[in-house]
Design a protein around this motif. Sequence first.
Motif, mmCIF file in Angstrom:
data_model
loop_
_atom_site.group_PDB
_atom_site.id
_atom_site.type_symbol
_atom_site.label_atom_id
_atom_site.label_comp_id
_atom_site.label_asym_id
_atom_site.label_seq_id
_atom_site.Cartn_x
_atom_site.Cartn_y
_atom_site.Cartn_z
ATOM 1 N N ALA A 1 0.829 -1.209 0.000
ATOM 2 C CA ALA A 1 0.000 0.000 0.000
ATOM 3 C C ALA A 1 0.867 1.264 0.000
ATOM 4 C CB ALA A 1 -0.924 -0.006 1.217
ATOM 5 N N ILE A 2 1.964 1.260 0.761
ATOM 6 C CA ILE A 2 2.852 2.428 0.803
ATOM 7 C C ILE A 2 3.476 2.672 -0.574
ATOM 8 C CG2 ILE A 2 5.007 3.310 1.776
ATOM 9 C CD1 ILE A 2 4.282 1.923 4.387
ATOM 10 N N ILE A 3 3.974 1.611 -1.203
ATOM 11 C CA ILE A 3 4.578 1.754 -2.530
ATOM 12 C C ILE A 3 3.545 2.241 -3.539
ATOM 13 C CG2 ILE A 3 5.632 0.481 -4.429
ATOM 14 C CD1 ILE A 3 6.987 -1.302 -2.386
ATOM 15 N N ALA A 4 2.327 1.691 -3.473
ATOM 16 C CA ALA A 4 1.279 2.113 -4.405
ATOM 17 C C ALA A 4 0.917 3.579 -4.200
ATOM 18 C CB ALA A 4 0.048 1.223 -4.229
ATOM 19 N N ILE A 5 0.855 4.035 -2.957
ATOM 20 C CA ILE A 5 0.499 5.433 -2.676
ATOM 21 C C ILE A 5 1.550 6.384 -3.233
ATOM 22 C CG2 ILE A 5 0.258 7.117 -0.818
ATOM 23 C CD1 ILE A 5 -1.142 4.926 0.804
ATOM 24 N N PHE A 6 2.816 6.097 -2.970
ATOM 25 C CA PHE A 6 3.867 6.998 -3.449
ATOM 26 C C PHE A 6 3.996 6.939 -4.972
ATOM 27 C CE2 PHE A 6 5.331 6.901 0.988
ATOM 28 C CZ PHE A 6 5.549 8.258 1.179
ATOM 29 N N THR A 7 3.763 5.784 -5.560
ATOM 30 C CA THR A 7 3.785 5.706 -7.023
ATOM 31 C C THR A 7 2.647 6.518 -7.622
ATOM 32 O OG1 THR A 7 4.762 3.489 -6.898
ATOM 33 C CG2 THR A 7 3.769 4.138 -8.990
ATOM 34 N N ALA A 8 1.460 6.415 -7.031
ATOM 35 C CA ALA A 8 0.329 7.201 -7.518
ATOM 36 C C ALA A 8 0.574 8.693 -7.347
ATOM 37 C CB ALA A 8 -0.943 6.776 -6.788
ATOM 38 N N LEU A 9 1.159 9.094 -6.220
ATOM 39 C CA LEU A 9 1.473 10.512 -6.005
ATOM 40 C C LEU A 9 2.474 11.019 -7.041
ATOM 41 C CD1 LEU A 9 1.702 10.731 -2.103
ATOM 42 C CD2 LEU A 9 -0.078 11.682 -3.582
ATOM 43 N N ASN A 10 3.444 10.190 -7.365
ATOM 44 C CA ASN A 10 4.414 10.595 -8.392
ATOM 45 C C ASN A 10 3.732 10.832 -9.738
ATOM 46 O OD1 ASN A 10 6.904 10.721 -7.054
ATOM 47 N ND2 ASN A 10 7.112 8.513 -7.075
ATOM 48 N N PHE A 11 2.807 9.969 -10.093
ATOM 49 C CA PHE A 11 2.110 10.146 -11.363
ATOM 50 C C PHE A 11 1.180 11.356 -11.329
ATOM 51 C CE2 PHE A 11 3.542 5.869 -12.302
ATOM 52 C CZ PHE A 11 3.664 5.883 -13.681
ATOM 53 N N LEU A 12 0.552 11.604 -10.186
ATOM 54 C CA LEU A 12 -0.333 12.762 -10.097
ATOM 55 C C LEU A 12 0.451 14.075 -10.147
ATOM 56 C CD1 LEU A 12 -2.884 11.562 -7.379
ATOM 57 C CD2 LEU A 12 -3.289 11.848 -9.825
ATOM 58 N N MET A 13 1.605 14.099 -9.495
ATOM 59 C CA MET A 13 2.401 15.328 -9.467
ATOM 60 C C MET A 13 3.213 15.527 -10.734
ATOM 61 S SD MET A 13 1.576 16.690 -6.643
ATOM 62 C CE MET A 13 2.802 17.993 -6.599
ATOM 63 N N SER A 14 3.357 14.473 -11.542
ATOM 64 C CA SER A 14 4.200 14.581 -12.732
ATOM 65 C C SER A 14 3.661 15.595 -13.735
ATOM 66 C CB SER A 14 4.332 13.209 -13.408
ATOM 67 O OG SER A 14 3.070 12.765 -13.892
ATOM 68 N N LYS A 15 2.342 15.817 -13.759
ATOM 69 C CA LYS A 15 1.784 16.749 -14.735
ATOM 70 C C LYS A 15 2.179 18.191 -14.452
ATOM 71 C CE LYS A 15 -2.621 17.070 -12.242
ATOM 72 N NZ LYS A 15 -4.096 16.856 -12.330
ATOM 73 N N PHE A 16 2.730 18.458 -13.269
ATOM 74 C CA PHE A 16 3.129 19.817 -12.919
ATOM 75 C C PHE A 16 4.602 20.099 -13.235
ATOM 76 C CE2 PHE A 16 -0.397 18.873 -9.962
ATOM 77 C CZ PHE A 16 -1.267 19.888 -10.338
ATOM 78 N N TRP A 17 5.396 19.047 -13.434
ATOM 79 C CA TRP A 17 6.819 19.304 -13.647
ATOM 80 C C TRP A 17 7.452 18.477 -14.761
ATOM 81 C CZ3 TRP A 17 10.537 15.447 -12.784
ATOM 82 C CH2 TRP A 17 10.086 14.308 -12.123
ATOM 83 N N VAL A 18 6.765 17.462 -15.269
ATOM 84 C CA VAL A 18 7.318 16.654 -16.343
ATOM 85 C C VAL A 18 6.913 17.256 -17.680
ATOM 86 C CG1 VAL A 18 7.413 14.381 -17.405
ATOM 87 C CG2 VAL A 18 7.282 14.587 -14.913
ATOM 88 N N PHE A 19 7.905 17.512 -18.543
ATOM 89 C CA PHE A 19 7.661 18.113 -19.846
ATOM 90 C C PHE A 19 7.800 17.053 -20.920
ATOM 91 C CE2 PHE A 19 9.560 19.822 -23.749
ATOM 92 C CZ PHE A 19 8.590 20.725 -24.119
ATOM 93 N N TYR A 20 6.754 16.939 -21.738
ATOM 94 C CA TYR A 20 6.782 16.041 -22.884
ATOM 95 C C TYR A 20 6.769 16.868 -24.168
ATOM 96 C CZ TYR A 20 5.638 12.314 -19.590
ATOM 97 O OH TYR A 20 5.668 11.435 -18.535
#
Length: 329
Positions: free
Chosen positions: A306-325
């Motif tokens: 559950a901890i790994i899934a939460i942090f992975t989901a947070l990374n994907f949610l926050m990626s739209k604010f700083w990841v440039f494609y």
Amino acid sequence: MTDNDVAVVRPKQRSSGPPPETAAPAPPPAPKQGRGTIRTRERWAALSFMSPWIIGLLAITVGPMVASFYLSFTDYSLGYGEWVGGENYARMFEDPRLANAVQVTAVYTFVSVPLQLAAALFLAIVLDRGLRGMSFYRSVFYLPSLLGGSVAIAIMWRQIFGTEGLVNQVLAIFGVQGQGWVSHPDYALGTLIILHVWTFGSPMIIFLAGLRQIPTMYYEAAKVDGAGPVRRFFSVTIPLLTPIIFFNLVLQIINSFQSFTQAFIISSGKGGPADSTMFLTLYLYDQGFTQFDMGYASAIAWLLLAIIAIFTALNFLMSKFWVFYGDND
């Protein structure tokens, strides 16, 4: 017309040779196979090639996961199990060692991962400059990633940071009195963080591949505009490399939460000194294979998931604010 003008018609004589052969009838057309039949055959062929992986997934991954989920609701020990409902999960909130294990794992992850990625990116930029013997340097720098998780390296690390290890011998040259770094609760976790940072080879290779994909025209345009090396790094390299940074970040966070071998070897399987290296995986192992409390250990395993899934989901949610494609508007 006279009788002499009458033509005499004589019948044609048949040749004495064999009669002419008649053409053989054409064979009936073969029945056409429908698309459904072809697709069914292709589907079965694909499943036959995938069957080893499917069997492995069901027998090695899905099966144990279902069994572990069931055991997390039981008091299972040495072949005897009793259904206890959610007692194992309620017990987590009253377990100070579990809380300490979560804290130690979090500190280890959120300190070692940024340092490791920074070291990997720095060396990738150095190697991207076209040094001589590039293949040799890549192999040398990638080697720690292959060996860093091994038992032999963990034993060597314990010797290096021991009381009479290499680190204290170097400090003695400068007149500094060393100590047993792996046996001190304030420094034992730091030695594991250094070991994790040392295994920077895998993200470095990925960073190097990403740097090779950045078009040089962006650097040339920035240079024409008067941007220096530092400005080009933060304005060109980092934005265009954010997808690679995000990829490495997700992988390394997952790997860090699953770290086990290094802490087990350095602490002799006890998470010491004073539980300073008691990772969540090591505490799970202690409960399941030392205390034989498989039910509680299974609940801890699902907590880790559950901890790994939460942090992975947070990374994907926050990626739209700083990841440039490249296809972003």
